[in-house]
Design a protein around this motif. Structure first.
Motif, mmCIF file in Angstrom:
data_model
loop_
_atom_site.group_PDB
_atom_site.id
_atom_site.type_symbol
_atom_site.label_atom_id
_atom_site.label_comp_id
_atom_site.label_asym_id
_atom_site.label_seq_id
_atom_site.Cartn_x
_atom_site.Cartn_y
_atom_site.Cartn_z
ATOM 1 N N LYS A 129 0.745 -1.013 0.389
ATOM 2 C CA LYS A 129 0.447 0.401 -0.301
ATOM 3 C C LYS A 129 0.780 1.689 -0.317
ATOM 4 N N VAL A 130 0.327 2.034 -0.559
ATOM 5 C CA VAL A 130 0.930 3.762 -0.810
ATOM 6 C C VAL A 130 -0.291 4.808 -0.367
ATOM 7 N N LYS A 131 0.032 4.945 1.117
ATOM 8 C CA LYS A 131 -1.024 6.405 0.984
ATOM 9 C C LYS A 131 0.006 7.857 0.570
ATOM 10 N N LEU A 132 -1.114 8.305 0.214
ATOM 11 C CA LEU A 132 -0.661 10.098 -0.216
ATOM 12 C C LEU A 132 -2.181 10.940 1.059
ATOM 13 N N GLN A 133 -1.589 11.209 2.268
ATOM 14 C CA GLN A 133 -2.889 11.634 2.722
ATOM 15 C C GLN A 133 -1.839 13.748 3.531
ATOM 16 N N ALA A 134 -3.372 14.191 3.052
ATOM 17 C CA ALA A 134 -3.273 15.351 3.748
ATOM 18 C C ALA A 134 -3.998 16.118 4.335
ATOM 19 N N ALA A 135 -3.065 16.837 5.878
ATOM 20 C CA ALA A 135 -3.590 17.377 6.676
ATOM 21 C C ALA A 135 -3.711 18.708 7.086
ATOM 22 N N LYS A 136 -4.605 19.387 7.660
ATOM 23 C CA LYS A 136 -4.587 21.086 8.081
ATOM 24 C C LYS A 136 -4.646 21.829 9.777
ATOM 25 N N PHE A 137 -3.902 22.227 9.663
ATOM 26 C CA PHE A 137 -3.789 22.552 11.442
ATOM 27 C C PHE A 137 -3.985 23.393 12.435
ATOM 28 N N ALA A 138 -4.387 24.170 13.226
ATOM 29 C CA ALA A 138 -4.665 24.926 13.718
ATOM 30 C C ALA A 138 -3.937 26.010 13.367
ATOM 31 N N ASP A 139 -2.684 25.823 13.219
ATOM 32 C CA ASP A 139 -1.875 26.887 13.258
ATOM 33 C C ASP A 139 -2.344 27.416 11.830
ATOM 34 N N LYS A 140 -2.526 26.650 10.813
ATOM 35 C CA LYS A 140 -2.798 27.272 9.107
ATOM 36 C C LYS A 140 -1.457 26.543 8.105
ATOM 37 N N GLY A 141 -0.751 25.617 9.383
ATOM 38 C CA GLY A 141 0.345 24.738 7.773
ATOM 39 C C GLY A 141 -0.456 23.445 7.502
ATOM 40 N N THR A 142 -0.261 22.885 6.106
ATOM 41 C CA THR A 142 -0.046 22.514 5.959
ATOM 42 C C THR A 142 0.633 20.942 5.965
ATOM 43 N N ARG A 143 0.603 19.675 6.390
ATOM 44 C CA ARG A 143 0.989 18.746 5.934
ATOM 45 C C ARG A 143 1.141 17.620 5.101
ATOM 46 N N ILE A 144 1.093 17.174 3.861
ATOM 47 C CA ILE A 144 1.031 16.011 2.591
ATOM 48 C C ILE A 144 2.475 14.963 3.446
ATOM 49 N N THR A 145 1.454 13.371 3.273
ATOM 50 C CA THR A 145 2.861 12.862 4.042
ATOM 51 C C THR A 145 2.445 11.814 3.012
ATOM 52 N N VAL A 146 3.601 10.961 2.642
ATOM 53 C CA VAL A 146 3.479 10.124 1.419
ATOM 54 C C VAL A 146 4.151 8.777 2.625
ATOM 55 N N THR A 147 3.101 7.543 2.574
ATOM 56 C CA THR A 147 3.335 6.681 3.280
ATOM 57 C C THR A 147 3.688 5.237 2.473
ATOM 58 N N ASP A 148 4.195 4.277 2.664
ATOM 59 C CA ASP A 148 4.335 3.146 1.935
ATOM 60 C C ASP A 148 4.534 1.531 2.794
ATOM 61 N N SER A 149 4.207 0.161 2.540
ATOM 62 C CA SER A 149 4.459 -0.879 3.400
ATOM 63 C C SER A 149 5.746 -1.488 2.505
ATOM 64 N N GLY A 150 6.453 -0.138 2.192
ATOM 65 C CA GLY A 150 7.878 -1.099 2.050
ATOM 66 C C GLY A 150 8.915 -1.792 3.312
ATOM 67 N N GLU A 151 10.101 -2.366 2.391
ATOM 68 C CA GLU A 151 10.991 -2.333 3.613
ATOM 69 C C GLU A 151 11.522 -1.181 4.266
ATOM 70 N N GLY A 152 11.024 0.153 4.296
ATOM 71 C CA GLY A 152 11.853 1.231 5.276
ATOM 72 C C GLY A 152 12.999 1.614 4.785
ATOM 73 N N MET A 153 13.862 2.499 5.443
ATOM 74 C CA MET A 153 14.906 2.725 4.916
ATOM 75 C C MET A 153 15.818 3.008 6.502
ATOM 76 N N ASP A 154 16.978 2.203 5.516
ATOM 77 C CA ASP A 154 18.415 1.987 6.578
ATOM 78 C C ASP A 154 18.629 3.283 7.369
ATOM 79 N N PRO A 155 18.766 3.104 8.936
ATOM 80 C CA PRO A 155 18.937 3.952 9.179
ATOM 81 C C PRO A 155 20.064 4.652 8.989
ATOM 82 N N ALA A 156 21.814 4.728 8.331
ATOM 83 C CA ALA A 156 22.633 4.858 8.013
ATOM 84 C C ALA A 156 22.245 5.518 6.899
ATOM 85 N N GLU A 157 21.562 5.406 6.185
ATOM 86 C CA GLU A 157 21.650 6.773 4.773
ATOM 87 C C GLU A 157 20.584 7.202 5.562
ATOM 88 N N LEU A 158 20.009 7.876 6.664
ATOM 89 C CA LEU A 158 19.391 8.762 6.891
ATOM 90 C C LEU A 158 20.293 10.048 6.577
#
Length: 196
Positions: A162-191
């Motif tokens: 699954k891949v999800k593309l979500q949006a949310a509006k916050f009280a401070d009028k900021g907007t956040r768009i996130t992309v999440t997936d059910s993949g293997e994730g990221m190796d912390p060494a690559e961050l």
């Protein structure tokens, strides 16, 4: 450094720091060149292979039309890569202008997701859009960002994921768009290099 006179230690430390930063910059440039060559090789290889196959023997007009339609997809991919590279070059030189307009967050996400719907179906992935938020953004930059995030999500999500593309509006009028997936994730060494 202890063997050097105190008067020259600061100069030596500064030189060593500069040499280390230059070395890191050259390594990043070398990696960027390798990554770019790899990214360009795939669509060019697809175009060449498709041309070789379609020209290997006489074919029906419908086959030629299908080959041209497939080629258009690869040309669009190369165009997006080129535009992204030009954008990065202009941004690094401070000459990239940002044109903010009020946009409908759902419409922008739908436009970005449209590019990946065929790929999602082919690979058995679900692509879900949720949330509602509008914002003042540079539409071209937003589309490029969403396309990059979705391309990464699709590249690292196994069949049936699954891949999800979500949006949310916050009280401070900021907007956040996130992309999440059910993949293997990221190796912390690559961050540390995630935004290169």
């Amino acid at each position: 450094l202890g063997r050097w006179p105190a008067e020259t230690r600061q100069v030596i430390e500064g030189y060593n720091d500069l040499a280390a930063r230059l070395h890191e910059s050259f390594q990043r440039l070398s990696q960027f060149s390798a990554d770019l060559a790899h990214e360009l090789r795939t669509p060019l290889h697809n175009l060449r292979l498709q041309s070789d196959v379609i020209l290997s023997r006489p074919r029906k007009a419908a086959d030629y039309k299908l080959a041209l339609l497939n080629a258009q997809d690869e040309y669009a991919r190369l165009t997006r890569m080129t535009e992204s590279l030009l954008w990065v070059a202009r941004a690094e030189n401070g000459s990239q202008s940002v044109q903010k307009v009020h946009t409908d967050g759902l419409a922008e996400r739908e436009a970005a997701a449209k590019l990946f719907k065929a790929q999602a179906k082919q690979r058995g992935l679900s692509l879900d859009l949720s949330g509602q938020a509008s914002a003042e953004v540079d539409r071209g930059l937003l589309q490029m960002t969403l396309s990059n995030l979705l391309a990464n999500a699709f590249a690292h999500t196994p069949k049936g994921g699954k891949v999800k593309l979500q949006a949310a509006k916050f009280a401070d009028k900021g907007t956040r768009i996130t992309v999440t997936d059910s993949g293997e994730g990221m190796d912390p060494a690559e961050l540390p290099w995630v935004f290169d």
